[in-house]
Design an enzyme around this catalytic site. Structure first.
Site, mmCIF file in Angstrom:
data_model
loop_
_atom_site.group_PDB
_atom_site.id
_atom_site.type_symbol
_atom_site.label_atom_id
_atom_site.label_comp_id
_atom_site.label_asym_id
_atom_site.label_seq_id
_atom_site.Cartn_x
_atom_site.Cartn_y
_atom_site.Cartn_z
ATOM 1 N N HIS A 172 0.834 -1.212 0.000
ATOM 2 C CA HIS A 172 0.000 0.000 0.000
ATOM 3 C C HIS A 172 0.868 1.260 0.000
ATOM 4 O O HIS A 172 1.307 1.725 1.056
ATOM 5 C CB HIS A 172 -0.909 -0.018 1.227
ATOM 6 N N HIS A 230 -10.617 -0.257 0.284
ATOM 7 C CA HIS A 230 -10.485 0.779 1.318
ATOM 8 C C HIS A 230 -11.900 0.937 1.853
ATOM 9 O O HIS A 230 -12.771 1.450 1.144
ATOM 10 C CB HIS A 230 -9.973 2.075 0.685
ATOM 11 N N ASN A 253 -6.162 8.581 7.266
ATOM 12 C CA ASN A 253 -7.430 7.955 6.920
ATOM 13 C C ASN A 253 -7.215 6.487 6.553
ATOM 14 O O ASN A 253 -6.523 6.228 5.578
ATOM 15 C CB ASN A 253 -8.039 8.726 5.730
ATOM 16 N N ASP A 277 0.792 2.232 3.800
ATOM 17 C CA ASP A 277 -0.050 3.327 3.294
ATOM 18 C C ASP A 277 0.790 4.607 3.227
ATOM 19 O O ASP A 277 0.349 5.692 3.627
ATOM 20 C CB ASP A 277 -1.297 3.535 4.161
ATOM 21 N N HIS A 330 2.938 14.001 1.741
ATOM 22 C CA HIS A 330 2.274 15.267 1.405
ATOM 23 C C HIS A 330 3.252 16.419 1.615
ATOM 24 O O HIS A 330 4.187 16.307 2.414
ATOM 25 C CB HIS A 330 1.068 15.504 2.332
ATOM 26 N N PRO A 363 -4.914 14.014 4.723
ATOM 27 C CA PRO A 363 -4.645 12.896 5.630
ATOM 28 C C PRO A 363 -3.483 12.052 5.124
ATOM 29 O O PRO A 363 -3.293 11.903 3.926
ATOM 30 C CB PRO A 363 -5.954 12.089 5.565
HETATM 31 O O1 DOR Z 1 -4.426 8.841 4.934
HETATM 32 C C1 DOR Z 1 -4.597 8.557 3.761
HETATM 33 N N1 DOR Z 1 -3.898 9.131 2.769
HETATM 34 N N2 DOR Z 1 -5.548 7.649 3.449
HETATM 35 C C2 DOR Z 1 -5.921 7.422 2.180
HETATM 36 O O2 DOR Z 1 -6.776 6.623 1.962
HETATM 37 C C3 DOR Z 1 -5.311 8.160 1.076
HETATM 38 C C4 DOR Z 1 -3.979 8.638 1.445
HETATM 39 C C5 DOR Z 1 -3.429 9.648 0.469
HETATM 40 O O3 DOR Z 1 -3.494 9.398 -0.739
HETATM 41 O O4 DOR Z 1 -2.894 10.668 0.895
#
Ligand code: DOR
Length: 404
Positions: free
Chosen positions: A57, A176, A253, A280, A284, A294
């Protein structure tokens, strides 16, 4: 190309031994003690040698959001974390809905030449929530996984049709689980209801379903029940959902949950119900994060966090950690990795498990410095990552965080 790794403690899901590994033409060709090879040799004395990690992920953000991450920066971050393969999500721009875009990503990853990638395709075309036309043209074997990532598919009939198509083409549906109608009311309810829906639709359709970042006790209970009934269900948990509670107030998330959830997920790993630990990895920019995006940039810290929390914390041993970070993910992706034995890919990670350091995202190779783990003291540092018998990462000089 040949490479010999000598004198390490070799650990995979099946056990451990002290000795040497010889890789020829990218494949593990010999194992044993005192191998005498006239080729490039790495002395792994004092280190653990494990199969390279595989992350189910990951967001590398290319095409479209390369200011957050790109295939090159993501690959560098991945090998620093000990990863040799990543499964890339489709929430790029454009959304990855065609085999052509997926091929473009794989081509770029090959040019960078550090980690292997599997590019996931979206479940609905361009995340429209209803259009499944792009699935028609997929040839069997061309695509391994489809996922709507953070969107999920709200319409149950559309999801069922997608799952039926996936079963026909032998594709895994990665879920998801989040009911967006309920997200504003209660994020736990949003996950739980959708986990139950996706499980029941998967059972009805007979497709292979993989449940992403399971974070609640209830969702894991539903999945365990389904596994016990013999359904084709696999699941992953993320390191952050095993460590921090919502008290940390870090936006991700699904959200960080409660201590009860954390303990239940750890027990599920212990008892063999969790197939994979997946990061995951969601890098960012500082500005996007400030504006509420998130996610956690997690690929460089996953092993140390899991080793410290789960192995040193007494929940599981290193073999079990290898199973969920390498063996089961490689089975889900159907690749010849995750085990140290003759005939498997020569993808290894050399680790100093006694090395204690403090996490500092300033040192991340990822463009995303977003982590709730800054200043945490952890054990286990990746020293070298080897992909197909080639060194793709080597830790340079020790920095000031070295406590030994
Ligand atoms: O925290 C998250 N960030 N959850 C997600 O499902 C998407 C991801 C993102 O792409 O930044």
């Amino acid at each position: 190309m040949e490479l010999c790794i000598k004198n390490g403690v070799v650990v995979d899901w099946s056990g451990s031994f002290e000795g040497d590994i010889y890789i020829k033409d990218g494949i593990i060709s010999e194992m044993g003690r005192n191998l005498n090879k006239h080729c490039k040799t790495i002395d792994a004395k004092g280190l653990i040698v494990m199969p390279g990690f595989i992350d189910l992920h990951v967001h590398f953000r290319e095409p479209g959001y390369t200011y957050k991450e790109d295939i090159e920066s993501g690959s560098r971050a991945a090998v620093k974390g000990g990863y040799v393969m990543v499964n890339l999500m489709a929430n790029t721009n454009p959304v990855c809905s065609t085999v052509e875009i997926a091929k473009g990503v794989s081509k770029r990853a090959k040019e960078v030449g550090l980690v292997e990638v599997n590019q996931v395709l979206s479940i609905t075309k361009d995340f429209t929530g209803h259009d499944l036309s792009h699935l028609e043209s997929i040839n069997k074997g061309e695509v391994k996984i489809i996922s709507e990532d953070g969107k999920d598919v709200m319409n149950s009939e559309v999801m069922l049709n997608a799952m039926v198509k996936a079963r026909e083409k032998d594709i895994t549906v990665m879920c998801h689980c989040e009911n967006h109608d309920l997200s504003k009311i209660d994020m736990r309810l949003a996950e739980n209801t959708m986990t139950w829906r996706n499980l029941t639709l998967a059972q009805y359709s007979g497709c292979k379903a993989h449940f992403a970042h399971v974070s609640t006790k209830e969702s894991m209970e539903y999945i365990i029940r389904s596994k016990r009934k013999g359904h084709k269900v696999t699941c992953e948990v993320a390191p952050h959902h095993l460590i921090h509670t919502d008290e940390k107030q870090y936006r991700v998330n699904p959200p960080l949950r409660d201590t009860e959830d954390i303990n239940y997920l750890k027990e599920a790993i212990q008892q063999g119900y969790v197939d994979a630990i997946a990061t995951d990895h969601a890098p960012h920019s500082q500005e996007d994060k400030k504006n509420g995006a998130p996610g956690i940039s997690g690929i460089e810290t996953a092993f140390s966090l899991c080793y410290t929390e789960l192995v040193k914390g007494g929940w599981i041993d290193l073999c079990k950690l290898s199973e969920v970070m390498s063996k089961r993910p490689s089975e889900i992706l159907e690749v010849n990795k995750g085990t140290i034995d003759i005939g498997y890919d020569g993808d290894l990670v050399l680790i100093d498990i006694d090395k204690n350091y403090t996490i500092d995202s300033k040192n991340f190779l990822s463009k995303g410095k977003n982590t709730p783990f800054n200043n945490m003291k952890v054990y286990g540092e990746v020293k070298t990552t080897i992909k197909g018998g080639r060194v793709v990462y080597e830790k340079e000089e020790d920095d000031l965080n070295d406590y030994r």
